[in-house]
Design a protein around this motif. Structure first.
Motif, short mmCIF file in Angstrom:
data_model
loop_
_atom_site.label_atom_id
_atom_site.label_comp_id
_atom_site.label_asym_id
_atom_site.label_seq_id
_atom_site.Cartn_x
_atom_site.Cartn_y
_atom_site.Cartn_z
N UNK A 1 -87.54 47.22 50.10
CA UNK A 1 -88.63 47.86 50.80
C UNK A 1 -88.91 49.17 50.10
N UNK A 2 -90.17 49.36 49.69
CA UNK A 2 -90.58 50.62 49.07
C UNK A 2 -91.58 51.32 49.98
N UNK A 3 -91.16 52.39 50.62
CA UNK A 3 -92.12 53.14 51.42
C UNK A 3 -93.01 54.00 50.51
N UNK A 4 -94.26 54.11 50.90
CA UNK A 4 -95.22 54.99 50.22
C UNK A 4 -95.39 54.67 48.74
N UNK A 5 -95.46 53.37 48.39
CA UNK A 5 -95.70 52.97 47.01
C UNK A 5 -97.16 53.21 46.66
N UNK A 6 -97.43 53.63 45.43
CA UNK A 6 -98.80 53.82 44.97
C UNK A 6 -98.88 53.56 43.47
N UNK A 7 -100.10 53.39 42.99
CA UNK A 7 -100.35 53.18 41.56
C UNK A 7 -101.45 54.11 41.11
N UNK A 8 -101.47 54.39 39.82
CA UNK A 8 -102.48 55.31 39.28
C UNK A 8 -103.89 54.73 39.36
N UNK A 14 -106.47 52.84 49.23
CA UNK A 14 -105.92 54.11 48.78
C UNK A 14 -104.47 54.16 49.22
N UNK A 15 -103.60 54.27 48.25
CA UNK A 15 -102.17 54.37 48.55
C UNK A 15 -101.90 55.71 49.19
N UNK A 16 -100.71 55.99 49.53
CA UNK A 16 -99.55 55.12 49.39
C UNK A 16 -99.47 54.08 50.51
N UNK A 17 -98.82 52.97 50.22
CA UNK A 17 -98.60 51.90 51.19
C UNK A 17 -97.15 51.45 51.13
N UNK A 18 -96.64 50.98 52.25
CA UNK A 18 -95.29 50.44 52.30
C UNK A 18 -95.34 48.98 51.85
N UNK A 19 -94.45 48.58 50.96
CA UNK A 19 -94.43 47.22 50.44
C UNK A 19 -93.00 46.69 50.38
N UNK A 20 -92.88 45.37 50.43
CA UNK A 20 -91.65 44.69 50.02
C UNK A 20 -91.85 44.41 48.55
N UNK A 21 -90.97 44.87 47.71
CA UNK A 21 -91.23 44.79 46.27
C UNK A 21 -90.02 44.28 45.51
N UNK A 22 -90.32 43.56 44.43
CA UNK A 22 -89.31 43.16 43.45
C UNK A 22 -90.02 42.99 42.13
N UNK A 23 -89.32 43.29 41.05
CA UNK A 23 -89.92 43.21 39.72
C UNK A 23 -89.10 42.38 38.74
N UNK A 24 -87.94 41.92 39.16
CA UNK A 24 -87.06 41.18 38.27
C UNK A 24 -87.14 39.68 38.53
N UNK A 25 -87.33 38.87 37.48
CA UNK A 25 -87.29 37.43 37.65
C UNK A 25 -85.98 37.02 38.33
N UNK A 26 -86.11 36.05 39.23
CA UNK A 26 -84.94 35.57 39.97
C UNK A 26 -84.77 36.21 41.33
#
Length: 117
Positions: A1-8, A14-26
């Motif tokens: 869980x990433x609270x207050x995630x945002x991108x450029x 308009x961020x920030x937004x809370x997301x469930x995130x993963x970036x690694x395969x598997x």
């Protein structure tokens, strides 16, 4: 869980937004739900990946989060993962795939919320 995630670079939110995130395969997530359809509201962008999905232990299928807009900015997207399921309880297993769109810079999945009907 990433609270207050945002991108450029963003579009339609308009961020920030809370997301469930993963970036690694598997990376894997299982969700129990009741209904005939399941999907996700997610943030897709330059590093969007592919999800391998399996419902109730069935044959996995792939959902690509990357599309023609991802090369320019991050934005909210909705993807139906499974529909026309028998009414009742189900389990969906999501796994970040080893493969990704050749234009993508990564394998990211950032889920805002799950959609069940």
């Amino acid at each position: 869980r990433l609270p207050a995630w945002t991108a450029e670079k963003t579009c339609n939110y308009t961020g920030p937004v809370d997301v469930l995130a993963a970036e690694q395969p598997g990376a894997t997530l299982e969700l129990e739900f009741e209904g005939r359809l399941v999907g996700i509201n997610a943030i897709a962008g330059m590093d969007a990946g592919m999800l391998e999905c399996a419902v109730d232990g069935g044959e996995p299928f792939t959902v690509d989060l990357f599309d023609q807009y991802c090369e320019r900015f991050h934005r909210p997207v909705c993807r139906v993962l499974a529909e026309d399921l028998p009414a009742g309880p189900h389990v969906i297993r999501l796994r970040i795939a080893e493969s990704a769109d050749e234009r993508s810079t990564g394998h990211a999945t950032r889920i805002l919320r799950f959609v069940v009907n």
